[in-house]
Design a protein around this motif. Structure first.
Motif, PDB file in Angstrom:
ATOM      1  N   ASP A 148      37.672  36.565  29.347  1.00  0.00           N
ATOM      2  CA  ASP A 148      38.741  37.486  29.750  1.00  0.00           C
ATOM      3  C   ASP A 148      39.923  36.754  30.377  1.00  0.00           C
ATOM      4  O   ASP A 148      41.075  37.175  30.213  1.00  0.00           O
ATOM      5  CB  ASP A 148      38.200  38.533  30.727  1.00  0.00           C
ATOM      6  CG  ASP A 148      37.019  39.286  30.149  1.00  0.00           C
ATOM      7  OD1 ASP A 148      37.121  39.732  28.983  1.00  0.00           O
ATOM      8  OD2 ASP A 148      35.985  39.413  30.835  1.00  0.00           O
ATOM      9  N   VAL A 149      39.653  35.685  31.125  1.00  0.00           N
ATOM     10  CA  VAL A 149      40.737  34.963  31.816  1.00  0.00           C
ATOM     11  C   VAL A 149      40.835  33.506  31.397  1.00  0.00           C
ATOM     12  O   VAL A 149      41.734  32.790  31.842  1.00  0.00           O
ATOM     13  CB  VAL A 149      40.579  35.048  33.352  1.00  0.00           C
ATOM     14  CG1 VAL A 149      40.649  36.484  33.820  1.00  0.00           C
ATOM     15  CG2 VAL A 149      39.283  34.385  33.837  1.00  0.00           C
ATOM     16  N   GLY A 150      39.928  33.041  30.520  1.00  0.00           N
ATOM     17  CA  GLY A 150      39.926  31.656  30.078  1.00  0.00           C
ATOM     18  C   GLY A 150      38.945  30.813  30.881  1.00  0.00           C
ATOM     19  O   GLY A 150      38.722  31.063  32.060  1.00  0.00           O
ATOM     20  N   ASN A 151      38.352  29.816  30.222  1.00  0.00           N
ATOM     21  CA  ASN A 151      37.430  28.924  30.933  1.00  0.00           C
ATOM     22  C   ASN A 151      38.122  28.236  32.101  1.00  0.00           C
ATOM     23  O   ASN A 151      37.515  28.025  33.157  1.00  0.00           O
ATOM     24  CB  ASN A 151      36.854  27.877  29.973  1.00  0.00           C
ATOM     25  CG  ASN A 151      35.771  28.450  29.081  1.00  0.00           C
ATOM     26  OD1 ASN A 151      34.988  29.294  29.498  1.00  0.00           O
ATOM     27  ND2 ASN A 151      35.745  28.007  27.832  1.00  0.00           N
ATOM     28  N   VAL A 152      39.372  27.876  31.890  1.00  0.00           N
ATOM     29  CA  VAL A 152      40.192  27.304  32.964  1.00  0.00           C
ATOM     30  C   VAL A 152      41.373  28.257  33.146  1.00  0.00           C
ATOM     31  O   VAL A 152      42.391  28.134  32.472  1.00  0.00           O
ATOM     32  CB  VAL A 152      40.678  25.885  32.620  1.00  0.00           C
ATOM     33  CG1 VAL A 152      41.411  25.273  33.813  1.00  0.00           C
ATOM     34  CG2 VAL A 152      39.504  24.992  32.200  1.00  0.00           C
ATOM     35  N   PRO A 153      41.238  29.230  34.020  1.00  0.00           N
ATOM     36  CA  PRO A 153      42.284  30.261  34.133  1.00  0.00           C
ATOM     37  C   PRO A 153      43.603  29.690  34.632  1.00  0.00           C
ATOM     38  O   PRO A 153      43.641  28.649  35.314  1.00  0.00           O
ATOM     39  CB  PRO A 153      41.688  31.252  35.133  1.00  0.00           C
ATOM     40  CG  PRO A 153      40.671  30.484  35.903  1.00  0.00           C
ATOM     41  CD  PRO A 153      40.126  29.454  34.964  1.00  0.00           C
ATOM     42  N   THR A 154      44.679  30.380  34.302  1.00  0.00           N
ATOM     43  CA  THR A 154      46.024  30.029  34.752  1.00  0.00           C
ATOM     44  C   THR A 154      46.630  31.257  35.420  1.00  0.00           C
ATOM     45  O   THR A 154      46.130  32.374  35.255  1.00  0.00           O
ATOM     46  CB  THR A 154      46.915  29.623  33.564  1.00  0.00           C
ATOM     47  OG1 THR A 154      47.141  30.783  32.739  1.00  0.00           O
ATOM     48  CG2 THR A 154      46.279  28.521  32.725  1.00  0.00           C
ATOM     49  N   PRO A 155      47.720  31.077  36.156  1.00  0.00           N
ATOM     50  CA  PRO A 155      48.389  32.264  36.713  1.00  0.00           C
ATOM     51  C   PRO A 155      48.726  33.294  35.640  1.00  0.00           C
ATOM     52  O   PRO A 155      48.625  34.506  35.870  1.00  0.00           O
ATOM     53  CB  PRO A 155      49.638  31.683  37.362  1.00  0.00           C
ATOM     54  CG  PRO A 155      49.246  30.287  37.758  1.00  0.00           C
ATOM     55  CD  PRO A 155      48.340  29.816  36.655  1.00  0.00           C
ATOM     56  N   GLU A 156      49.081  32.817  34.440  1.00  0.00           N
ATOM     57  CA  GLU A 156      49.464  33.733  33.364  1.00  0.00           C
ATOM     58  C   GLU A 156      48.262  34.537  32.861  1.00  0.00           C
ATOM     59  O   GLU A 156      48.378  35.737  32.600  1.00  0.00           O
ATOM     60  CB  GLU A 156      50.091  32.943  32.205  1.00  0.00           C
ATOM     61  CG  GLU A 156      51.442  32.326  32.517  1.00  0.00           C
ATOM     62  CD  GLU A 156      51.353  31.072  33.389  1.00  0.00           C
ATOM     63  OE1 GLU A 156      52.382  30.717  34.003  1.00  0.00           O
ATOM     64  OE2 GLU A 156      50.259  30.450  33.452  1.00  0.00           O
ATOM     65  N   THR A 157      47.105  33.884  32.705  1.00  0.00           N
ATOM     66  CA  THR A 157      45.941  34.628  32.201  1.00  0.00           C
ATOM     67  C   THR A 157      45.428  35.617  33.243  1.00  0.00           C
ATOM     68  O   THR A 157      44.917  36.688  32.887  1.00  0.00           O
ATOM     69  CB  THR A 157      44.798  33.679  31.776  1.00  0.00           C
ATOM     70  OG1 THR A 157      44.276  32.984  32.916  1.00  0.00           O
ATOM     71  CG2 THR A 157      45.267  32.686  30.739  1.00  0.00           C
ATOM     72  N   ILE A 158      45.580  35.275  34.514  1.00  0.00           N
ATOM     73  CA  ILE A 158      45.157  36.214  35.564  1.00  0.00           C
ATOM     74  C   ILE A 158      46.086  37.421  35.590  1.00  0.00           C
ATOM     75  O   ILE A 158      45.630  38.564  35.722  1.00  0.00           O
ATOM     76  CB  ILE A 158      45.132  35.523  36.944  1.00  0.00           C
ATOM     77  CG1 ILE A 158      44.124  34.364  36.946  1.00  0.00           C
ATOM     78  CG2 ILE A 158      44.792  36.525  38.040  1.00  0.00           C
ATOM     79  CD1 ILE A 158      42.697  34.749  36.652  1.00  0.00           C
ATOM     80  N   VAL A 159      47.380  37.200  35.444  1.00  0.00           N
ATOM     81  CA  VAL A 159      48.338  38.310  35.392  1.00  0.00           C
ATOM     82  C   VAL A 159      48.011  39.219  34.213  1.00  0.00           C
ATOM     83  O   VAL A 159      48.019  40.451  34.330  1.00  0.00           O
ATOM     84  CB  VAL A 159      49.783  37.783  35.294  1.00  0.00           C
ATOM     85  CG1 VAL A 159      50.743  38.901  34.875  1.00  0.00           C
ATOM     86  CG2 VAL A 159      50.231  37.200  36.626  1.00  0.00           C
ATOM     87  N   GLU A 160      47.706  38.620  33.060  1.00  0.00           N
ATOM     88  CA  GLU A 160      47.384  39.426  31.883  1.00  0.00           C
ATOM     89  C   GLU A 160      46.154  40.298  32.150  1.00  0.00           C
ATOM     90  O   GLU A 160      46.137  41.487  31.813  1.00  0.00           O
ATOM     91  CB  GLU A 160      47.118  38.532  30.669  1.00  0.00           C
ATOM     92  CG  GLU A 160      46.823  39.329  29.402  1.00  0.00           C
ATOM     93  CD  GLU A 160      46.107  38.521  28.328  1.00  0.00           C
ATOM     94  OE1 GLU A 160      45.384  39.151  27.535  1.00  0.00           O
ATOM     95  OE2 GLU A 160      46.257  37.284  28.286  1.00  0.00           O
ATOM     96  N   PHE A 161      45.117  39.713  32.750  1.00  0.00           N
ATOM     97  CA  PHE A 161      43.913  40.506  33.042  1.00  0.00           C
ATOM     98  C   PHE A 161      44.248  41.649  33.990  1.00  0.00           C
ATOM     99  O   PHE A 161      43.823  42.791  33.771  1.00  0.00           O
ATOM    100  CB  PHE A 161      42.813  39.627  33.656  1.00  0.00           C
ATOM    101  CG  PHE A 161      41.556  40.405  33.965  1.00  0.00           C
ATOM    102  CD1 PHE A 161      40.585  40.578  32.999  1.00  0.00           C
ATOM    103  CD2 PHE A 161      41.363  40.980  35.211  1.00  0.00           C
ATOM    104  CE1 PHE A 161      39.433  41.313  33.263  1.00  0.00           C
ATOM    105  CE2 PHE A 161      40.216  41.722  35.493  1.00  0.00           C
ATOM    106  CZ  PHE A 161      39.252  41.890  34.510  1.00  0.00           C
ATOM    107  N   ARG A 162      44.990  41.349  35.039  1.00  0.00           N
ATOM    108  CA  ARG A 162      45.306  42.389  36.032  1.00  0.00           C
ATOM    109  C   ARG A 162      46.128  43.511  35.414  1.00  0.00           C
ATOM    110  O   ARG A 162      45.941  44.690  35.738  1.00  0.00           O
ATOM    111  CB  ARG A 162      46.038  41.760  37.221  1.00  0.00           C
ATOM    112  CG  ARG A 162      45.149  40.834  38.051  1.00  0.00           C
ATOM    113  CD  ARG A 162      45.937  40.107  39.132  1.00  0.00           C
ATOM    114  NE  ARG A 162      45.078  39.213  39.911  1.00  0.00           N
ATOM    115  CZ  ARG A 162      45.515  38.357  40.834  1.00  0.00           C
ATOM    116  NH1 ARG A 162      46.832  38.269  41.086  1.00  0.00           N
ATOM    117  NH2 ARG A 162      44.668  37.589  41.489  1.00  0.00           N
ATOM    118  N   GLN A 163      47.041  43.164  34.521  1.00  0.00           N
ATOM    119  CA  GLN A 163      47.860  44.195  33.881  1.00  0.00           C
ATOM    120  C   GLN A 163      47.038  45.047  32.914  1.00  0.00           C
ATOM    121  O   GLN A 163      47.296  46.240  32.743  1.00  0.00           O
ATOM    122  CB  GLN A 163      49.022  43.547  33.130  1.00  0.00           C
ATOM    123  CG  GLN A 163      50.078  42.956  34.056  1.00  0.00           C
ATOM    124  CD  GLN A 163      51.177  42.225  33.296  1.00  0.00           C
ATOM    125  OE1 GLN A 163      51.007  41.838  32.128  1.00  0.00           O
ATOM    126  NE2 GLN A 163      52.314  42.015  33.953  1.00  0.00           N
TER     127      GLN A 163
END
Length: 313
Positions: free
Chosen positions: A129-144
């Protein structure tokens, strides 16, 4: 469906809590209750696993759609209703930035729209859902898309903590976000120690360990230093259980008084377990859980001995 309508269904975790359990009376013990835990619907993995191309092969997910529809149907049929239904991560298979992600997300949301609105949906972030190594961008995408990636809520005198376990796995590309969760978690553990909650329970995607606190590091657990640090923190705070997924098999063990519960998947099975869900009964003294196949839960419901536990005030 508009973004606002979608948000009402799928973004219930806001401001680090769940709107569905905002009432102050939820902080008080009101007698036994139960909830349902599922994990890893992971739309796309069954095709990818069968072809041996887990990185880019998940271009079909009809099987996962049917299984998740069956899970929703099983939960909706239960009487009395569970207090909530938690999905412990890997909602879809396509990693951030890869093909099929948008389509898998839309199909899962379509299936989950059929959940009984009186049964709140609790969504936990997984590595897919957020990537094996998450980034600020992938976390924002999940939250949205799905809501907060970590939060807490009270149900009937029990404090529940939802963690983003990818911050524990590899936060090298988002250290500030990990630090924020760490600080928040310390505050929550302080509450768990100081307030008279009946129990405290944690949900996260990656297990601390699969069977034993001293087992070797593996793709499916957290590293020894991290798992030991987290388990000690949890034990000191009086946390009774951690529920997770990720392993696509049932597993678990105990460390001090902490129960590590690993539930197999709604979707792709990597072992001999069945597609299923876990029924978790919370009594004044303890937490009792049992894994059911989707067929069992749909056809027979919860067994009498578990139902009887909820009648004892």
């Amino acid at each position: 469906m508009s973004a606002a309508e979608a948000g009402d269904v799928f973004r219930r975790a806001r401001g680090r809590t769940l709107d569905a359990f905002a009432s102050e009376k939820e902080r008080e013990w009101q007698g036994p209750f139960y909830f349902i835990q599922g994990a890893d619907p992971q739309f796309g993995l069954m095709k990818a696993w069968s072809t041996g191309d887990c990185d880019s092969g998940g271009d079909e997910w009809e099987q996962e759609i049917r299984l998740t529809e069956q899970a929703v149907q099983a939960v909706n049929k239960l009487n009395p209703k569970p207090r909530f239904f938690v999905l412990c991560g890997d909602l879809i298979h396509a990693m951030p930035g890869t093909p099929w992600r948008k389509e898998q997300t839309e199909d899962l949301q379509r299936v989950l729209r059929n959940m009984d609105r009186e049964i709140p949906l609790v969504l936990v972030s997984g590595n897919h859902d957020v990537g094996n190594v998450p980034t600020p961008e992938t976390i924002v995408e999940f939250r949205q898309t799905w809501g907060d990636d970590y939060f807490s809520f009270w149900v009937g005198g029990v404090l529940f903590l939802v963690l983003n376990s990818q911050f524990l796995y590899d936060a090298s590309r988002c250290p500030a976000l990990k630090q924020a969760q760490d600080q928040w978690l310390e505050q929550q553990l302080s509450i768990a120690r100081q307030q008279k909650c009946q129990h405290t329970i944690v949900f996260q995607h990656i297990p601390l360990f699969l069977q034993n606190i001293d087992e070797d590091d593996d793709y499916f657990n957290l590293t020894k230093p991290v798992r030991k640090e987290m388990a000690d923190k949890f034990a000191r705070a009086g946390i009774k259980a951690v529920f997770s997924g990720h392993y696509h098999r049932n597993a678990g063990g105990t460390y001090q008084n902490l129960d590590m519960v690993v539930s197999s998947a709604i979707g792709c099975q990597l072992g001999k377990d069945t597609h299923g869900l876990r029924v978790v009964v919370v009594t004044a003294e303890k937490i009792i859980h049992r894994y059911y196949s989707l067929d069992e839960l749909c056809e027979k419901g919860i067994e009498d001995d578990l139902m009887d536990l909820m009648k004892k005030k």
